[in-house]
Design an enzyme around this catalytic site. Sequence first.
Site, PDB file in Angstrom:
ATOM      1  N   SER A 146       0.744  -1.273   0.112  1.00  0.00           N
ATOM      2  CA  SER A 146       0.061   0.168  -0.070  1.00  0.00           C
ATOM      3  C   SER A 146       0.764   1.291   0.021  1.00  0.00           C
ATOM      4  CB  SER A 146      -0.812  -0.182   1.324  1.00  0.00           C
ATOM      5  OG  SER A 146      -1.536   1.306   1.645  1.00  0.00           O
ATOM      6  N   TYR A 159      -1.355  -0.769   9.984  1.00  0.00           N
ATOM      7  CA  TYR A 159      -1.508  -1.264   8.797  1.00  0.00           C
ATOM      8  C   TYR A 159      -0.248  -0.921   7.905  1.00  0.00           C
ATOM      9  CZ  TYR A 159      -3.584  -1.273   3.943  1.00  0.00           C
ATOM     10  OH  TYR A 159      -3.742  -1.389   2.661  1.00  0.00           O
TER      11      TYR A 159
HETATM   12  P1  NDP Z   1     -11.297  -6.019   0.437  1.00  0.00           P
HETATM   13  O1  NDP Z   1     -11.642  -5.893   1.619  1.00  0.00           O
HETATM   14  O2  NDP Z   1     -12.044  -5.541  -0.690  1.00  0.00           O
HETATM   15  O3  NDP Z   1     -11.134  -7.537   0.129  1.00  0.00           O
HETATM   16  C1  NDP Z   1     -10.240  -8.410   1.066  1.00  0.00           C
HETATM   17  C2  NDP Z   1      -9.904  -9.621   0.501  1.00  0.00           C
HETATM   18  O4  NDP Z   1      -8.936 -10.027   1.478  1.00  0.00           O
HETATM   19  C3  NDP Z   1     -11.048 -10.672   0.352  1.00  0.00           C
HETATM   20  O5  NDP Z   1     -11.184 -11.414  -0.341  1.00  0.00           O
HETATM   21  C4  NDP Z   1     -11.082 -11.330   2.015  1.00  0.00           C
HETATM   22  O6  NDP Z   1     -11.799 -12.564   1.814  1.00  0.00           O
HETATM   23  C5  NDP Z   1      -9.494 -11.388   2.084  1.00  0.00           C
HETATM   24  N1  NDP Z   1      -9.099 -11.796   3.176  1.00  0.00           N
HETATM   25  C6  NDP Z   1      -9.128 -10.713   4.597  1.00  0.00           C
HETATM   26  N2  NDP Z   1      -8.582 -11.502   5.530  1.00  0.00           N
HETATM   27  C7  NDP Z   1      -8.294 -12.872   5.069  1.00  0.00           C
HETATM   28  C8  NDP Z   1      -7.661 -13.588   5.900  1.00  0.00           C
HETATM   29  N3  NDP Z   1      -7.144 -13.841   7.144  1.00  0.00           N
HETATM   30  N4  NDP Z   1      -7.302 -14.843   5.039  1.00  0.00           N
HETATM   31  C9  NDP Z   1      -7.812 -14.971   3.578  1.00  0.00           C
HETATM   32  N5  NDP Z   1      -8.121 -13.985   3.025  1.00  0.00           N
HETATM   33  C10 NDP Z   1      -8.575 -12.823   3.588  1.00  0.00           C
HETATM   34  O7  NDP Z   1      -9.951  -5.374   0.213  1.00  0.00           O
HETATM   35  P2  NDP Z   1      -9.292  -4.544  -1.323  1.00  0.00           P
HETATM   36  O8  NDP Z   1      -9.532  -5.339  -2.546  1.00  0.00           O
HETATM   37  O9  NDP Z   1      -9.605  -3.203  -1.108  1.00  0.00           O
HETATM   38  O10 NDP Z   1      -7.719  -4.943  -0.660  1.00  0.00           O
HETATM   39  C11 NDP Z   1      -7.013  -5.963  -1.259  1.00  0.00           C
HETATM   40  C12 NDP Z   1      -5.175  -5.701  -0.881  1.00  0.00           C
HETATM   41  O11 NDP Z   1      -4.983  -4.501  -1.290  1.00  0.00           O
HETATM   42  C13 NDP Z   1      -5.111  -5.417   0.777  1.00  0.00           C
HETATM   43  O12 NDP Z   1      -4.121  -6.089   0.959  1.00  0.00           O
HETATM   44  C14 NDP Z   1      -5.213  -4.234   0.777  1.00  0.00           C
HETATM   45  O13 NDP Z   1      -4.429  -3.984   2.210  1.00  0.00           O
HETATM   46  C15 NDP Z   1      -4.775  -3.559  -0.330  1.00  0.00           C
HETATM   47  N6  NDP Z   1      -4.821  -2.311  -0.462  1.00  0.00           N
HETATM   48  C16 NDP Z   1      -6.084  -1.891  -0.865  1.00  0.00           C
HETATM   49  C17 NDP Z   1      -6.408  -0.485  -1.005  1.00  0.00           C
HETATM   50  C18 NDP Z   1      -7.632   0.124  -1.373  1.00  0.00           C
HETATM   51  O14 NDP Z   1      -7.719   1.184  -1.504  1.00  0.00           O
HETATM   52  N7  NDP Z   1      -8.686  -0.546  -1.428  1.00  0.00           N
HETATM   53  C19 NDP Z   1      -5.247   0.434  -0.987  1.00  0.00           C
HETATM   54  C20 NDP Z   1      -3.906  -0.235  -0.814  1.00  0.00           C
HETATM   55  C21 NDP Z   1      -3.474  -1.306  -0.688  1.00  0.00           C
HETATM   56  P3  NDP Z   1     -13.226 -12.504   2.466  1.00  0.00           P
HETATM   57  O15 NDP Z   1     -14.097 -12.073   1.320  1.00  0.00           O
HETATM   58  O16 NDP Z   1     -13.842 -13.929   2.639  1.00  0.00           O
HETATM   59  O17 NDP Z   1     -13.580 -11.598   3.742  1.00  0.00           O
END
Ligand code: NDP
Length: 252
Positions: A146, A159
């Site tokens: 991020s 984070y």
């Molecule tokens: P979402 O909250 O939309 O999706 C998160 C995903 O991670 C889901 O598929 C969720 O599964 C899965 N997940 C969460 N915890 C676990 C776990 N313990 N084990 C397995 N899977 C898990 O997040 P984003 O798509 O926004 O983010 C994706 C990545 O990008 C993250 O690492 C986030 O930190 C990073 N990011 C996002 C930004 C943004 O602006 N959106 C900016 C910078 C980085 P389930 O659906 O089953 O809960």
Amino acid sequence: MTDTPVTDRPPVALVTGGSRGIGAAVAIGLAEAGCDVIINYRSSSEDAEKVAQSVRERGREATTIAADVSDETAVIAMFREIRSRFGRLDVAVLNSGITADGHFATMSARKWDSVIATNLTGTFLTARETTKLMFSTGGAIVMISSTSGVAGRAGQGNYAASKGGIISMAKSLAAEVAGRGIRVNVVAPGFIETDMVRAVPKAMRESARNAIPLQRFGTAAEVAQAVVFLGMPTSSYITGKVLTVDGGMIAA
Ligand code: NDP
């Protein structure tokens, strides 16, 4: 060694946290690039199945596997399943992540630990198991960090630490496994329209948007393009690097 598999079979890709948001877009992007896709998720089985369906509509194989990436036993079981079903892994996108923002001075150790466990330990565990699977074939690992992990952000001490840790882990791992034909890179998104950002209070989102030179948040599909580039042989001479996808928000 290259990361082009020496086989007629399509490349096999894993996306952790592939059920929603950026991970879902990456799974679809990898399918469009010709990969069979394994979609990992924690609890959203219906969402994961919808992503799998989108992959199949693109003519590729899709499998969903539930596993909490912070749970070592669950991660080992997931990779055992990948090894027995596919026999190899060509691309791993380590994307699963959570936020639990708060002021540093009042942050509980529990809140700190939960974010470190999923984002940093989860990425470590899945990267470790991926490396073992890719050891004799080569491959590409893309970790999702991020801009908070590059530049820091107020209210995101836990984070930012987890995402900064991913960057230094990736650089270390890249140096360690380059000789095995495994490339390791990082994508660091800024503000991307997903459930994670929709949960941020509106006033905070507006002020963040105003600080972005391109004057808008990114889409999951725009991040996916960068991830697919780093995951496929189009980036065969790039390893140990961080690509920010943030509309120009930070100077890195
Ligand atoms: P979402 O909250 O939309 O999706 C998160 C995903 O991670 C889901 O598929 C969720 O599964 C899965 N997940 C969460 N915890 C676990 C776990 N313990 N084990 C397995 N899977 C898990 O997040 P984003 O798509 O926004 O983010 C994706 C990545 O990008 C993250 O690492 C986030 O930190 C990073 N990011 C996002 C930004 C943004 O602006 N959106 C900016 C910078 C980085 P389930 O659906 O089953 O809960």
